[in-house]
Design a protein around this motif. Structure first.
Motif, PDB file in Angstrom:
ATOM      1  N   ALA A  64      97.330   7.293 -83.661  1.00 51.83           N
ATOM      2  CA  ALA A  64      97.379   8.567 -83.698  1.00 51.83           C
ATOM      3  C   ALA A  64      96.889   9.269 -82.492  1.00 51.83           C
ATOM      4  CB  ALA A  64      95.770   8.300 -84.194  1.00 51.83           C
ATOM      5  N   LEU A  65      96.260   8.676 -81.883  1.00 52.18           N
ATOM      6  CA  LEU A  65      96.574   9.618 -80.103  1.00 52.18           C
ATOM      7  C   LEU A  65      97.361  10.036 -79.740  1.00 52.18           C
ATOM      8  CD1 LEU A  65      95.047   9.780 -77.306  1.00 52.18           C
ATOM      9  CD2 LEU A  65      95.372   7.547 -76.979  1.00 52.18           C
ATOM     10  N   ASN A  66      98.256   8.324 -79.410  1.00 53.52           N
ATOM     11  CA  ASN A  66     100.247   9.402 -78.916  1.00 53.52           C
ATOM     12  C   ASN A  66     100.512  10.493 -79.935  1.00 53.52           C
ATOM     13  OD1 ASN A  66      99.893   7.289 -77.755  1.00 53.52           O
ATOM     14  ND2 ASN A  66     100.947   5.762 -78.927  1.00 53.52           N
ATOM     15  N   ILE A  67     100.347  10.051 -81.126  1.00 52.82           N
ATOM     16  CA  ILE A  67     100.427  11.581 -82.261  1.00 52.82           C
ATOM     17  C   ILE A  67     100.451  12.561 -81.524  1.00 52.82           C
ATOM     18  CG2 ILE A  67     100.603  12.668 -84.384  1.00 52.82           C
ATOM     19  CD1 ILE A  67     101.379  10.192 -85.784  1.00 52.82           C
ATOM     20  N   ALA A  68      98.588  12.699 -81.587  1.00 50.52           N
ATOM     21  CA  ALA A  68      98.100  14.308 -81.124  1.00 50.52           C
ATOM     22  C   ALA A  68      98.608  14.705 -79.563  1.00 50.52           C
ATOM     23  CB  ALA A  68      96.499  13.022 -80.963  1.00 50.52           C
ATOM     24  N   GLY A  80      91.938  26.669 -89.913  1.00 51.44           N
ATOM     25  CA  GLY A  80      92.851  26.111 -90.781  1.00 51.44           C
ATOM     26  C   GLY A  80      93.897  26.074 -90.970  1.00 51.44           C
ATOM     27  N   ALA A  81      94.647  25.082 -89.827  1.00 50.76           N
ATOM     28  CA  ALA A  81      96.251  25.029 -90.029  1.00 50.76           C
ATOM     29  C   ALA A  81      95.763  23.201 -89.709  1.00 50.76           C
ATOM     30  CB  ALA A  81      96.741  25.574 -89.051  1.00 50.76           C
ATOM     31  N   ALA A  82      96.370  22.224 -90.269  1.00 47.17           N
ATOM     32  CA  ALA A  82      96.354  21.288 -90.180  1.00 47.17           C
ATOM     33  C   ALA A  82      98.127  20.844 -89.863  1.00 47.17           C
ATOM     34  CB  ALA A  82      96.136  20.564 -91.266  1.00 47.17           C
ATOM     35  N   GLY A  83      99.191  21.308 -89.018  1.00 46.60           N
ATOM     36  CA  GLY A  83     100.155  21.217 -88.636  1.00 46.60           C
ATOM     37  C   GLY A  83     101.634  20.862 -89.449  1.00 46.60           C
ATOM     38  N   PRO A  84     102.337  20.397 -89.716  1.00 47.23           N
ATOM     39  CA  PRO A  84     102.797  19.524 -88.167  1.00 47.23           C
ATOM     40  C   PRO A  84     103.358  20.797 -86.834  1.00 47.23           C
ATOM     41  CG  PRO A  84     104.423  20.476 -89.915  1.00 47.23           C
ATOM     42  CD  PRO A  84     103.392  21.344 -90.044  1.00 47.23           C
ATOM     43  N   ARG A 126     101.182  23.901 -86.203  1.00 52.15           N
ATOM     44  CA  ARG A 126     100.204  24.264 -85.386  1.00 52.15           C
ATOM     45  C   ARG A 126      98.603  23.932 -86.618  1.00 52.15           C
ATOM     46  NH1 ARG A 126     101.232  29.822 -84.825  1.00 52.15           N
ATOM     47  NH2 ARG A 126     103.039  30.668 -84.597  1.00 52.15           N
ATOM     48  N   PHE A 127      97.550  23.361 -85.108  1.00 54.98           N
ATOM     49  CA  PHE A 127      96.164  23.332 -85.491  1.00 54.98           C
ATOM     50  C   PHE A 127      95.551  23.456 -84.935  1.00 54.98           C
ATOM     51  CE2 PHE A 127      99.665  20.403 -84.731  1.00 54.98           C
ATOM     52  CZ  PHE A 127      99.286  19.556 -85.614  1.00 54.98           C
ATOM     53  N   ASP A 128      94.403  23.816 -86.350  1.00 55.04           N
ATOM     54  CA  ASP A 128      93.000  23.941 -85.639  1.00 55.04           C
ATOM     55  C   ASP A 128      92.097  22.420 -84.841  1.00 55.04           C
ATOM     56  OD1 ASP A 128      91.878  22.252 -88.189  1.00 55.04           O
ATOM     57  OD2 ASP A 128      90.974  24.316 -88.949  1.00 55.04           O
ATOM     58  N   CYS A 129      91.424  21.940 -84.461  1.00 56.56           N
ATOM     59  CA  CYS A 129      90.484  20.547 -83.818  1.00 56.56           C
ATOM     60  C   CYS A 129      90.643  19.668 -84.961  1.00 56.56           C
ATOM     61  CB  CYS A 129      89.459  20.714 -83.458  1.00 56.56           C
ATOM     62  SG  CYS A 129      87.932  21.482 -84.463  1.00 56.56           S
ATOM     63  N   SER A 130      89.946  20.145 -86.373  1.00 53.70           N
ATOM     64  CA  SER A 130      90.084  18.827 -87.284  1.00 53.70           C
ATOM     65  C   SER A 130      90.866  18.406 -88.049  1.00 53.70           C
ATOM     66  CB  SER A 130      89.124  19.185 -88.122  1.00 53.70           C
ATOM     67  OG  SER A 130      89.644  20.580 -89.233  1.00 53.70           O
ATOM     68  N   GLY A 131      91.695  20.166 -88.301  1.00 55.46           N
ATOM     69  CA  GLY A 131      93.480  19.793 -88.805  1.00 55.46           C
ATOM     70  C   GLY A 131      94.444  18.412 -87.801  1.00 55.46           C
ATOM     71  N   LEU A 132      94.014  18.815 -86.472  1.00 56.42           N
ATOM     72  CA  LEU A 132      94.663  17.937 -85.739  1.00 56.42           C
ATOM     73  C   LEU A 132      93.991  16.528 -85.579  1.00 56.42           C
ATOM     74  CD1 LEU A 132      96.625  17.490 -82.511  1.00 56.42           C
ATOM     75  CD2 LEU A 132      94.878  17.797 -81.881  1.00 56.42           C
ATOM     76  N   THR A 133      92.851  16.012 -85.905  1.00 55.61           N
ATOM     77  CA  THR A 133      92.519  14.794 -85.674  1.00 55.61           C
ATOM     78  C   THR A 133      93.005  14.619 -87.417  1.00 55.61           C
ATOM     79  OG1 THR A 133      90.018  15.922 -86.545  1.00 55.61           O
ATOM     80  CG2 THR A 133      91.139  15.183 -84.142  1.00 55.61           C
ATOM     81  N   TYR A 144      95.792  15.396 -89.460  1.00 53.73           N
ATOM     82  CA  TYR A 144      96.968  15.117 -88.544  1.00 53.73           C
ATOM     83  C   TYR A 144      97.792  14.185 -88.430  1.00 53.73           C
ATOM     84  CZ  TYR A 144     102.459  15.738 -88.443  1.00 53.73           C
ATOM     85  OH  TYR A 144     103.453  15.592 -87.496  1.00 53.73           O
ATOM     86  N   SER A 145      97.532  13.674 -87.315  1.00 52.64           N
ATOM     87  CA  SER A 145      97.244  12.502 -86.575  1.00 52.64           C
ATOM     88  C   SER A 145      97.029  11.039 -87.424  1.00 52.64           C
ATOM     89  CB  SER A 145      96.690  12.350 -85.049  1.00 52.64           C
ATOM     90  OG  SER A 145      97.016  13.591 -84.276  1.00 52.64           O
ATOM     91  N   TYR A 146      96.047  11.058 -87.652  1.00 57.79           N
ATOM     92  CA  TYR A 146      95.357   9.966 -88.307  1.00 57.79           C
ATOM     93  C   TYR A 146      96.675   9.943 -89.283  1.00 57.79           C
ATOM     94  CZ  TYR A 146      92.033   7.624 -85.354  1.00 57.79           C
ATOM     95  OH  TYR A 146      91.672   7.110 -84.066  1.00 57.79           O
ATOM     96  N   LYS A 147      96.428  10.852 -90.333  1.00 57.35           N
ATOM     97  CA  LYS A 147      97.256  10.220 -91.510  1.00 57.35           C
ATOM     98  C   LYS A 147      99.037  10.058 -91.487  1.00 57.35           C
ATOM     99  CE  LYS A 147      99.111  13.692 -95.628  1.00 57.35           C
ATOM    100  NZ  LYS A 147      99.079  14.523 -96.358  1.00 57.35           N
ATOM    101  N   LYS A 148      99.610  10.262 -90.762  1.00 54.93           N
ATOM    102  CA  LYS A 148     100.532  10.310 -89.385  1.00 54.93           C
ATOM    103  C   LYS A 148     101.008   8.358 -89.342  1.00 54.93           C
ATOM    104  CE  LYS A 148     103.721  13.670 -90.237  1.00 54.93           C
ATOM    105  NZ  LYS A 148     104.668  12.971 -90.812  1.00 54.93           N
TER     106      LYS A 148
END
Length: 157
Positions: free
Chosen positions: A47-51, A62-66, A68-75, A77-81
């Protein structure tokens, strides 16, 4: 069966044989519970490497990738991947993680910024007091030093 004399009696014959076989070939045995921790560490590193790979992606509320992101969208997305699911908001992510102390934090753990009891921002711990995060409108995903002492840490299970 004197060959197994020094093996604790709590081991079954199969367990003792497996332990002795591993020792003979230079293998190691993990303590009970170590496998899930190792598994969690693999997910958090991924997840860290994806972020980090999203460096420079623009912030969008409100964005969760792939891209554009907001803060929780990045986390999220990264953990989902990386194969783990998280809720959508920073507060919900905090509520779902295993809370850990600052001294226990590891790369890939989540860092939650709070005011009182309310979480308002989240990033992924990168080590050396820094996080990967998507900070605010007009900014981009970046690596930045943790700027506040009002942080909590959480480990994704």
């Amino acid at each position: 069966m004197t060959a197994h004399k020094n093996v604790p009696s709590v081991l079954s014959r199969a367990g003792a044989a497996s332990a002795l076989t591993l020792a003979a070939i230079g293998g190691t045995m993990l303590a009970p519970g170590a496998v899930p921790e190792a598994h969690a560490a693999a997910h958090s590193t991924k997840a860290l490497n994806i972020a980090a790979s999203k460096k420079g992606a623009p912030y969008k509320y409100g964005a969760a990738g792939p891209s554009r992101f907001d803060c929780s969208g990045l986390t999220l997305y990264s953990y989902k991947k990386a194969g783990k699911s998280l809720p959508r908001t920073a507060q919900s992510q905090y509520n779902k993680t295993r809370h850990i102390s600052a001294s226990s934090r590891k790369r890939g753990d989540l860092v939650f910024f709070h005011s009182g009891r309310s979480v308002y921002h989240v990033g992924i711990y990168a080590g050396s007091g820094k996080i990967w995060h998507s900070p605010k409108s007009g900014s981009v995903v970046k690596l930045e030093k943790i700027w506040s002492k009002s942080v909590w840490y959480g480990r994704v299970r």
